[in-house]
Design an enzyme around this catalytic site. Structure first.
Site, mmCIF file in Angstrom:
data_model
loop_
_atom_site.group_PDB
_atom_site.id
_atom_site.type_symbol
_atom_site.label_atom_id
_atom_site.label_comp_id
_atom_site.label_asym_id
_atom_site.label_seq_id
_atom_site.Cartn_x
_atom_site.Cartn_y
_atom_site.Cartn_z
ATOM 1 N N SER A 198 0.822 -1.225 0.000
ATOM 2 C CA SER A 198 0.000 0.000 0.000
ATOM 3 C C SER A 198 0.848 1.263 0.000
ATOM 4 O O SER A 198 0.541 2.209 -0.736
ATOM 5 C CB SER A 198 -1.014 0.012 1.140
ATOM 6 O OG SER A 198 -0.522 -0.595 2.276
ATOM 7 N N GLU A 203 -3.062 7.970 3.839
ATOM 8 C CA GLU A 203 -3.457 6.707 4.454
ATOM 9 C C GLU A 203 -4.173 6.944 5.789
ATOM 10 O O GLU A 203 -5.171 6.303 6.100
ATOM 11 C CB GLU A 203 -2.240 5.796 4.632
ATOM 12 C CG GLU A 203 -2.646 4.415 5.090
ATOM 13 C CD GLU A 203 -1.655 3.323 4.709
ATOM 14 O OE1 GLU A 203 -0.795 3.556 3.837
ATOM 15 O OE2 GLU A 203 -1.757 2.237 5.305
ATOM 16 N N ASP A 239 6.977 3.094 6.209
ATOM 17 C CA ASP A 239 6.871 2.455 4.901
ATOM 18 C C ASP A 239 7.045 3.464 3.767
ATOM 19 O O ASP A 239 7.702 3.197 2.763
ATOM 20 C CB ASP A 239 5.514 1.746 4.769
ATOM 21 C CG ASP A 239 5.254 0.793 5.930
ATOM 22 O OD1 ASP A 239 6.226 0.409 6.606
ATOM 23 O OD2 ASP A 239 4.079 0.450 6.163
HETATM 24 C C1 GLA Z 1 2.765 -0.998 9.263
HETATM 25 C C2 GLA Z 1 2.688 0.520 9.296
HETATM 26 C C3 GLA Z 1 4.030 1.124 9.699
HETATM 27 C C4 GLA Z 1 4.567 0.489 10.983
HETATM 28 C C5 GLA Z 1 4.487 -1.033 10.909
HETATM 29 C C6 GLA Z 1 4.823 -1.694 12.223
HETATM 30 O O1 GLA Z 1 3.648 -1.410 8.251
HETATM 31 O O2 GLA Z 1 2.308 1.012 8.041
HETATM 32 O O3 GLA Z 1 3.906 2.516 9.843
HETATM 33 O O4 GLA Z 1 3.893 0.987 12.101
HETATM 34 O O5 GLA Z 1 3.213 -1.487 10.518
HETATM 35 O O6 GLA Z 1 6.151 -1.469 12.549
#
Ligand code: GLA
Length: 387
Positions: free
Chosen positions: A129, A161, A173
């Site tokens: 995503s 998001e 991410d």
């Molecule tokens: C998802 C969220 C991130 C982070 C991870 C856990 O990937 O998008 O921002 O919080 O979980 O580390």
């Protein structure tokens, strides 16, 4: 061209009868260590990977958007003038949210015709995503003629998001998809948003095993964890008024306040506080090439996620156990938010085949199906090419 890139470009030509004006690429990520720390202002150590989402696009004169997802034969259409947070569902909410966030920041965008394709498995904890968001943000900024700094793009994608899609994710991410470096992991301080590339030793291989488990609950449980961290901060502020986030709390401080926290909240906080320490130890171990010490931090991270943060699943625990049983595997842990999705194992190059075979066998014996297994390479962050 990778297969995914070719699918996007070919799909565009078939559908729109000409070459796309541009191709934007944004990678998925594997987080090596630092889980559920980003929204606590803490430290994370992801790599951007050599699997990506590709967007082949051209601008339109009007404000219409026409999107085609080549990999699952779906289409979506909307107008930039009708974007409402929560107003769209499914994959199209991500590009729509990105357009919304960019325009909220004052960047006027053109309509777009686009075909998207990718090879980041969806829902597997590898941030398909965020890759989708960053690929569209990069494409749209370029088509609109806007030069947006990468840090700003990361923030806007996170906003899309959080507010448009409704998942309160942190910023790891999106940062990984934008700042990734070939051959490096990225140490990110999620408070200052400074990044430091950390070279990955030549002999170290990152193997991913996808459990295939997809949990609908993941997004709501994720938001619950965030709220629990906020509750921990509120309660700890009674004793330590100076703290703003769990990032500011030391292990000694947390232990001293244990009696003031409900047990569950205490354990959530203990995961975050110790995970931040583990990230810094892991970076130091990588820097001195000590992969055994690095692997130990990964193992400890998984235990903490399993018992204190409670985001693992039997499938993930099994994959991790199987990986660790193979000589030459330094460590293994779940990666991403948890609940389902993937694990990563860090291994010597010579051990990868044996590790893959053992993981597949062990998992199949217990769950009656095979996990998807693949090696990932640390790759560059988002790029855009004009035709
Ligand atoms: C998802 C969220 C991130 C982070 C991870 C856990 O990937 O998008 O921002 O919080 O979980 O580390």
């Amino acid at each position: 061209m990778t297969h995914a890139e070719a699918r996007a470009v070919r799909g565009f030509q078939e559908r729109f009868g000409e070459l796309p004006r541009l191709r934007a690429r944004a990678p998925g990520r594997v987080n090596l260590i630092g889980e559920h720390t980003d929204y606590n202002d803490g430290f994370v150590l992801p790599i951007a990977i050599n699997r990506a989402i590709w967007v082949a696009a051209r601008p339109r004169r009007d404000r219409r958007v026409h999107l085609i997802a080549a990999d699952f034969g779906e289409e979506a259409a909307f107008s930039l003038d009708e974007l409402q947070p929560g107003g769209l569902r499914g994959w199209a909410a991500y590009p729509a949210g990105v357009a919304w966030a960019l325009e909220q920041a004052g960047l006027r965008l053109p309509g777009m015709d686009a075909v998207v394709a990718g090879d980041v498995p969806i829902g597997s904890g590898l941030s398909s995503s965020a890759a989708l968001e960053v690929a569209f943000a990069t494409a749209w900024a370029a088509l609109g003629g806007h030069e947006v700094p990468r840090l700003e793009l990361a923030r806007l994608c996170q906003r899309a998001e959080n507010e448009f899609v409704g998942v309160r994710c942190g910023i790891m991410d999106q940062m990984a998809a934008l700042f990734g470096r070939r051959g490096h992991a990225l140490l990110i301080d999620c408070r200052s948003l400074e990044t430091r590339p950390i070279p990955i030793p030549e002999e170290m291989v990152v193997l991913v095993a996808d459990s295939g488990v997809r949990r609908e609950l993941a997004a709501s449980e994720y938001n619950v964890r965030r709220a629990q961290c906020e509750e921990a901060v509120r309660r700890l502020q009674g004793r330590y008024p100076g703290i703003r986030a769990l990032r500011d709390v030391s292990r000694t401080q947390l232990e001293a306040a244990r009696g003031e926290l409900p047990d569950r909240i205490y354990r959530r906080a203990r995961h975050v506080v110790t995970e931040n320490e583990r990230v810094l130890h892991a970076v130091a171990a990588l820097a001195r090439g000590d992969l055994s010490a690095f692997g130990e931090q990964l193992n400890a991270s998984h235990e903490s996620l399993r018992s204190d943060y409670e985001v693992s699943a039997p499938e993930l625990d099994t994959l991790v156990e199987a990986a660790r049983s193979v000589p030459g595997v330094y460590g293994a842990r779940l990666t991403g938010a948890g609940f389902g999705g993937s694990i990563l194992a860090v291994a010597q190059r010579e051990a990868v085949q044996a590790a893959s075979a053992a993981i597949a066998h062990y998992y199949e014996t217990r769950f009656g199906r095979r996990p998807a297994l693949f090696v990932v390479e640390p790759d560059e962050g988002a790029t855009v090419h004009f035709e």
